[in-house]
Scaffold this motif. Structure first.
Motif: not given
Ligand SMILES: Nc1ncnc2c1ncn2[C@@H]1O[C@H](COP(=O)(O)OP(=O)(O)O)[C@@H](O)[C@H]1O
Ligand SMILES: [Mg+2]
Length: 386
Positions: A16-21, A24-27, A54-63, A242-244
């Motif tokens: 559940l850590d924000f750094d954990y990748l 897969g990244l649904p959607h 994109g706005s905060v928590g939309t998965g930019k860093t994770a992607v 916001d997924a975060r």
């Molecule tokens: N499509 C996704 N599937 C699984 N986890 C996701 C997805 N998008 C975001 N997350 C998770 O949500 C959190 C925020 O995503 P992050 O990539 O940091 O967003 P951003 O960089 O856009 O602010 C992270 O913990 C990330 O792993």
């Protein structure tokens, strides 16, 4: 009270850590496909630039991190070495700090002083030749760097011309919450081009639900999260997309269940989690603010104790007091203004202009969190000195 080693609904909180990748990244398949298409020429010896917005928590860093793995693996198959180097510009907010991280990717012990930017660029170029590799440089939160009138983005986008390399040795990916073109000089803007923009929309309710279900499987013991909990959290978080925030709520709901020694996480725990986290004013967002933004926000909170709106003059006075309390030198008026605007862009404060006899004045308010709670949180981050 929670105790170490007591029974828990979690099997692996690290997931559940924000750094954990996650695996897969649904959607986010569409964005990954777009990136793959854009960067295909790199594997054939070319280079590329891209923008992730994109706005905060939309998965930019994770992607971006997921894509880094994909392109490095693909590079191995195509006999073209690619090194994806990730830099967070909020943490490394000057050209030199970014360059240092780039050089240290190849030489961990590279000294942090004694070299000019152009020497560091040359050193980096030599490492690329020596390792026969192409660097994909990912500048996350690039707006922080670009607001400082940097040369680096321009230099990196024209890296081979600048260093006289015969190969195409550097690609650049910029990530930001806001459009970066207005922050760029015209030369950088033209080398980047407007075509390679990849947008990240806010997640819908159902998209957040599948992201939550993935984390429930990864982080919780089987069957420990009641089925409606995911729905409820997705509903709460969908207001911001916001997924975060969704994952933060899930984590806190699990912790609330553990605190009560419950076997299962239920709707009440999700509600308790929501009551603990204040919508968009999340701890992670506050933690990321630099010290002066924290102090300006603290000044806003203090100015708003007994009123709904405050004039900026009062806030600025309180900012000076707060700086003194922290042994920090207060920044000038124009910079103070910029901080207010930045805090507004982050959704932490709101401003409105009121037209009175004396001309126009800007009024500031905070809507999403009791200012007393905000003050306490900020003081905790600032180390509690008053
Ligand atoms: N499509 C996704 N599937 C699984 N986890 C996701 C997805 N998008 C975001 N997350 C998770 O949500 C959190 C925020 O995503 P992050 O990539 O940091 O967003 P951003 O960089 O856009 O602010 C992270 O913990 C990330 O792993
Ligand atoms: Mg990010």
């Amino acid at each position: 009270m929670a105790s170490f080693g007591g029974p828990s609904v979690f099997k692996d909180m690290g997931k559940l850590d924000f750094d954990y990748l996650p695996p897969g990244l649904p959607h986010r398949e569409a964005q990954l496909d777009q990136l793959t298409g854009l960067f295909r020429p790199v594997l054939q010896g070319g280079r590329q630039t891209a923008f992730l917005i994109g706005s905060v928590g939309t998965g930019k860093t994770a992607v971006a991190k997921h894509f880094s793995k994909l392109i490095m693996e693909a590079g191995q198959k195509h006999n073209r070495r690619v090194d994806a180097i990730y830099v967070n510009c909020r943490r490394r907010s000057s050209d030199k700090a970014v360059l240092l991280q780039l050089v240290r990717y190849f030489d961990k012990h590279f000294p942090d002083r004694g070299f000019s930017s152009s020497e560091m660029i040359d050193t980096f170029a030599r490492f690329l030749v020596k390792n026969n590799t192409h660097a994909l440089i990912i500048l996350d939160e690039a707006d922080v760097l670009l607001k400082k009138k940097t040369d680096l983005v321009y230099l990196l986008s024209r890296f081979d011309e600048e260093t006289g390399s015969s190969k195409k040795s550097v690609s650049v990916m910029l990530i930001s919450q806001q459009d970066l073109f207005p922050l760029m000089d015209s030369a950088s803007a033209s080398t980047f081009g407007r075509t390679n923009i990849i947008s990240f929309g806010k997640y819908s309710n159902t998209e957040l639900l599948s992201i939550l279900e993935q984390r429930i499987d990864l982080a919780f013991k089987p069957g420990r999260v009641e089925p409606e909990v995911g729905d409820l959290i997705a509903d709460i978080a969908s207001e911001w997309g916001d997924a975060r925030y969704a994952i933060e709520l899930l984590t806190k709901a699990g912790m609330a269940a553990d605190d009560e020694h419950k076997e299962e996480v239920g709707a009440e725990h999700a509600r308790a989690a929501k009551a603990h986290t204040h919508s968009i004013v999340t701890d992670s967002k506050l933690a990321e603010l630099d010290i002066h933004k924290k102090l300006v926000l603290l000044a806003c909170a203090r100015s708003l104790k007994n009123k709904a709106y405050s004039i900026t003059g009062d806030i600025e006075k309180n900012y000076h007091v707060a700086c003194e309390g922290q042994g920090e030198e207060a920044r000038k008026h124009t910079q103070f203004w910029k901080y207010i605007k930045d805090l507004e862009a982050l959704g932490l404060v709101d401003t409105k202009v009121s037209h009175g006899q004396g001309g126009t004045t800007t009024m500031v308010t905070i809507r999403d969190i009791p200012v007393k709670v905000l003050e306490e949180k900020l003081m905790a981050f600032l180390g509690g000195i008053r």
